[in-house]
Design a protein around this motif. Structure first.
Motif, PDB file in Angstrom:
ATOM      1  N   ALA A 123       7.207   4.705  19.502  1.00  0.00           N
ATOM      2  CA  ALA A 123       7.182   5.933  18.699  1.00  0.00           C
ATOM      3  C   ALA A 123       6.777   7.132  19.559  1.00  0.00           C
ATOM      4  N   THR A 124       5.857   6.928  20.495  1.00  0.00           N
ATOM      5  CA  THR A 124       5.471   8.015  21.404  1.00  0.00           C
ATOM      6  C   THR A 124       6.660   8.426  22.258  1.00  0.00           C
ATOM      7  N   ASN A 125       7.407   7.450  22.772  1.00  0.00           N
ATOM      8  CA  ASN A 125       8.596   7.783  23.559  1.00  0.00           C
ATOM      9  C   ASN A 125       9.641   8.529  22.723  1.00  0.00           C
ATOM     10  N   ALA A 126       9.782   8.127  21.475  1.00  0.00           N
ATOM     11  CA  ALA A 126      10.732   8.841  20.608  1.00  0.00           C
ATOM     12  C   ALA A 126      10.273  10.283  20.385  1.00  0.00           C
ATOM     13  N   ARG A 127       8.975  10.482  20.195  1.00  0.00           N
ATOM     14  CA  ARG A 127       8.467  11.848  20.004  1.00  0.00           C
ATOM     15  C   ARG A 127       8.710  12.696  21.244  1.00  0.00           C
ATOM     16  N   ILE A 128       8.514  12.086  22.432  1.00  0.00           N
ATOM     17  CA  ILE A 128       8.727  12.819  23.683  1.00  0.00           C
ATOM     18  C   ILE A 128      10.188  13.255  23.797  1.00  0.00           C
ATOM     19  N   ALA A 129      11.104  12.336  23.559  1.00  0.00           N
ATOM     20  CA  ALA A 129      12.528  12.675  23.690  1.00  0.00           C
ATOM     21  C   ALA A 129      12.936  13.732  22.663  1.00  0.00           C
ATOM     22  N   ASP A 130      12.451  13.579  21.430  1.00  0.00           N
ATOM     23  CA  ASP A 130      12.767  14.569  20.391  1.00  0.00           C
ATOM     24  C   ASP A 130      12.204  15.942  20.770  1.00  0.00           C
ATOM     25  N   TYR A 131      10.967  15.934  21.238  1.00  0.00           N
ATOM     26  CA  TYR A 131      10.315  17.201  21.583  1.00  0.00           C
ATOM     27  C   TYR A 131      11.053  17.891  22.725  1.00  0.00           C
ATOM     28  N   GLY A 132      11.415  17.136  23.749  1.00  0.00           N
ATOM     29  CA  GLY A 132      12.104  17.719  24.900  1.00  0.00           C
ATOM     30  C   GLY A 132      13.407  18.384  24.497  1.00  0.00           C
ATOM     31  N   ALA A 133      14.194  17.667  23.702  1.00  0.00           N
ATOM     32  CA  ALA A 133      15.501  18.211  23.282  1.00  0.00           C
ATOM     33  C   ALA A 133      15.319  19.487  22.458  1.00  0.00           C
ATOM     34  N   TRP A 134      14.270  19.507  21.642  1.00  0.00           N
ATOM     35  CA  TRP A 134      13.999  20.677  20.786  1.00  0.00           C
ATOM     36  C   TRP A 134      13.435  21.836  21.608  1.00  0.00           C
ATOM     37  N   ARG A 135      12.562  21.523  22.527  1.00  0.00           N
ATOM     38  CA  ARG A 135      11.788  22.559  23.210  1.00  0.00           C
ATOM     39  C   ARG A 135      12.657  23.418  24.129  1.00  0.00           C
TER      40      ARG A 135
ATOM     41  N   MET B  55      14.079   6.962  26.531  1.00  0.00           N
ATOM     42  CA  MET B  55      13.462   8.286  26.577  1.00  0.00           C
ATOM     43  C   MET B  55      13.894   9.049  27.834  1.00  0.00           C
ATOM     44  N   VAL B  56      13.760   8.444  29.011  1.00  0.00           N
ATOM     45  CA  VAL B  56      14.137   9.178  30.236  1.00  0.00           C
ATOM     46  C   VAL B  56      15.639   9.457  30.249  1.00  0.00           C
ATOM     47  N   THR B  57      16.413   8.546  29.688  1.00  0.00           N
ATOM     48  CA  THR B  57      17.868   8.767  29.628  1.00  0.00           C
ATOM     49  C   THR B  57      18.193   9.979  28.762  1.00  0.00           C
ATOM     50  N   ARG B  58      17.516  10.094  27.625  1.00  0.00           N
ATOM     51  CA  ARG B  58      17.757  11.243  26.739  1.00  0.00           C
ATOM     52  C   ARG B  58      17.325  12.552  27.402  1.00  0.00           C
ATOM     53  N   LEU B  59      16.181  12.539  28.065  1.00  0.00           N
ATOM     54  CA  LEU B  59      15.708  13.769  28.720  1.00  0.00           C
ATOM     55  C   LEU B  59      16.689  14.203  29.807  1.00  0.00           C
ATOM     56  N   ARG B  60      17.086  13.260  30.653  1.00  0.00           N
ATOM     57  CA  ARG B  60      18.008  13.609  31.734  1.00  0.00           C
ATOM     58  C   ARG B  60      19.339  14.112  31.174  1.00  0.00           C
ATOM     59  N   ALA B  61      19.811  13.491  30.091  1.00  0.00           N
ATOM     60  CA  ALA B  61      21.084  13.918  29.482  1.00  0.00           C
ATOM     61  C   ALA B  61      20.981  15.345  28.956  1.00  0.00           C
ATOM     62  N   ALA B  62      19.764  15.754  28.596  1.00  0.00           N
ATOM     63  CA  ALA B  62      19.555  17.119  28.104  1.00  0.00           C
ATOM     64  C   ALA B  62      19.358  18.105  29.250  1.00  0.00           C
ATOM     65  N   GLY B  63      19.413  17.626  30.489  1.00  0.00           N
ATOM     66  CA  GLY B  63      19.271  18.510  31.640  1.00  0.00           C
ATOM     67  C   GLY B  63      17.841  18.730  32.082  1.00  0.00           C
ATOM     68  N   ILE B  64      16.949  17.845  31.664  1.00  0.00           N
ATOM     69  CA  ILE B  64      15.527  17.955  32.007  1.00  0.00           C
ATOM     70  C   ILE B  64      15.231  16.988  33.160  1.00  0.00           C
ATOM     71  N   ALA B  65      14.677  17.515  34.266  1.00  0.00           N
ATOM     72  CA  ALA B  65      14.302  16.642  35.377  1.00  0.00           C
ATOM     73  C   ALA B  65      13.136  15.758  34.957  1.00  0.00           C
ATOM     74  N   VAL B  66      13.229  14.478  35.286  1.00  0.00           N
ATOM     75  CA  VAL B  66      12.158  13.524  34.973  1.00  0.00           C
ATOM     76  C   VAL B  66      11.387  13.254  36.258  1.00  0.00           C
ATOM     77  N   ILE B  67      10.119  13.626  36.257  1.00  0.00           N
ATOM     78  CA  ILE B  67       9.277  13.591  37.459  1.00  0.00           C
ATOM     79  C   ILE B  67       8.073  12.701  37.205  1.00  0.00           C
ATOM     80  N   ALA B  68       7.713  11.883  38.198  1.00  0.00           N
ATOM     81  CA  ALA B  68       6.498  11.074  38.102  1.00  0.00           C
ATOM     82  C   ALA B  68       5.421  11.650  39.021  1.00  0.00           C
TER      83      ALA B  68
END
Lengths: 290, 290
Positions: free
Chosen positions: A57-69, A151-164
């Motif tokens: 659920a936390t990962n889902a919130r992160i992906a949803d938030y990123g796409a919205w933000r 989650m990382v797949t959704r963020l990257r698809a939205a054009g957001i760099a995923v950094i560790a």
């Protein structure tokens, strides 16, 4: 190597079984003492559907938030500016920098099942030499946490760099790159999308690395399992427990939790292991049966 | 009373200290063995800002969701219809019934600090007789969880009935009413807004009580720390661990988590205490240092 006496003390600090609101006492472990069950906190985090649900659920919130933000073109990163605290929060500016999401690695993107089972079966505390080997050779043995690949797949698809940004060692960069890739989390490249302890003079503080990332990216979200994944102020030396609690649950912090700062559950390890009886149980709540 | 040998086995199943990604080993406990620190899972849940943040954020999500959801006049409750499972979900209809939010009590609205400290300091497992006394006499010693007072206040202000469905005993109804009131959570009345074990023939299953509540209310959300707070199907006798995990993280369940079903972290107790080494650590992730 710690003495057996100290290991015993650690174990004794362990686990009385407690099950409120249930009419029957829990099942006692059966079988020889040589094969007890895993420690309860490991059972919960790594084995339970209850924890899997919370993590997913936390990962889902992160992906949803990123796409919205990113639709809002934020003015500021969620990285605190140098010297800013929860008492007077201020953030790095976004300008027209590209978007990024910044993650801790251990117990945020991956579960370190290999050394966790090893330590627990041996009954030994954390061992830096064993951990160093794990960083070097763990690829394929660490698992992506529930929902983190999606989650990382959704963020990257939205054009957001995923950094560790992790406190794994810069000396073991290749091992950690390999570990994240083998877990299905894609490519992380040291110095570009992977920041490690030893990259700068900050030691285990991630603040300088966060500043480096925020100089190149508009950081729309950060996620971790430890408060130090958001700001080093929570790890200040000799910070009293009550003050740490007040900072983490201040109005400024509460405005960020789930809205740019995302915290994963981790009851396996953390600085709360220092808390004593009276930190955990306020005297006003003490009670004894008749 | 269990034998000392079994208590020892429980303790041995305890707590190797593990701290990945940190350059120094954790501090070993100092002082005599007679005053060890609390068990780690209790330190985390009841004492850490990390857990307080997670709980407070869950309460904020619940209050936000409730206020948003009632504007839509939902067609169905989030209570599964009799016989419905996650494989074929179906829900109780709302009709024009008034809105309600249904909560477990223990480790969902309140933290049971009194008996938890008592059990942990004694090093004893859960004791039903002690727990029964706690239900009767714990008022003022149980604490509202972080953000739960604000959460129930916001729900009630929006016109949503706040109902507790707990496996505390119907015989101790007054004690539990007093405990919730003393924690600042307001009025819960047995048979109206407080449902207890013994109210019907369902025993520790909350399904029949949920059906009773859903016959009178449009249940827009449920919250708990155990999967049994949502459906008894997760507690089916002899349900294999892998099947339980699959049910709880199925597409139908994932559509509900954070969207009507809200799960609080609880690494202190739960049915996952039965999990063995190979349930928690899949063989493919086994690893040993050289």
């Amino acid at each position: 190597m710690r003495s057996v006496a100290i290991v015993s003390a650690l174990l004794l600090a362990g686990c009385a079984s407690t099950t409120p609101g249930v009419a029957t006492a829990p099942t006692a472990p059966v079988g020889p003492v040589e094969t007890p069950k895993p420690p309860a906190r490991l059972q919960y985090l790594y084995g339970s559907p209850e924890a899997a649900v919370a993590v997913r659920a936390t990962n889902a919130r992160i992906a949803d938030y990123g796409a919205w933000r990113i639709k809002q073109r934020p003015k500021d990163s969620v990285v605190l500016a140098p010297g800013a605290t929860m008492d007077a929060p201020a953030f790095e500016p976004c300008g027209d920098k590209p978007f990024a999401a910044v993650f801790d690695a251990d117990e945020t993107l991956i579960w370190n099942l290999g050394p966790m089972r090893y330590f627990a079966e041996k009954g030994t505390p954390f061992d830096v030499k064993v951990w160093d080997q794990w960083e070097k050779t763990g690829a394929g043995k660490a698992l992506a946490m529930p929902g983190s690949v999606e989650m990382v797949t959704r963020l990257r698809a939205a054009g957001i760099a995923v950094i560790a940004n992790t406190n794994r060692s810069a000396a073991n960069a290749k091992g950690s790159e390999d570990t994240l890739r083998a877990a299905g989390l894609g490519e992380f490249k040291h110095g570009e999308t992977l920041f490690l302890m030893g990259d700068d003079a900050g030691g285990s503080s991630k603040d300088d690395r966060r500043a480096t990332i925020a100089s190149k990216y508009c950081v729309i979200l950060m996620a971790g399992d430890q408060l130090g994944d958001f700001s080093q102020q929570f790890n200040a030396r000799d910070l009293p427990a009550a003050r740490r609690m007040a900072l983490a649950t201040s109005a400024a912090a509460n405005a960020l939790w789930d809205k740019g700062w995302f915290l994963f559950p981790n009851p396996v390890y953390g600085p709360w292991e220092k808390l004593g009886w009276d930190d955990v149980f306020p005297a006003a709540s003490n009670w004894t049966p008749e």
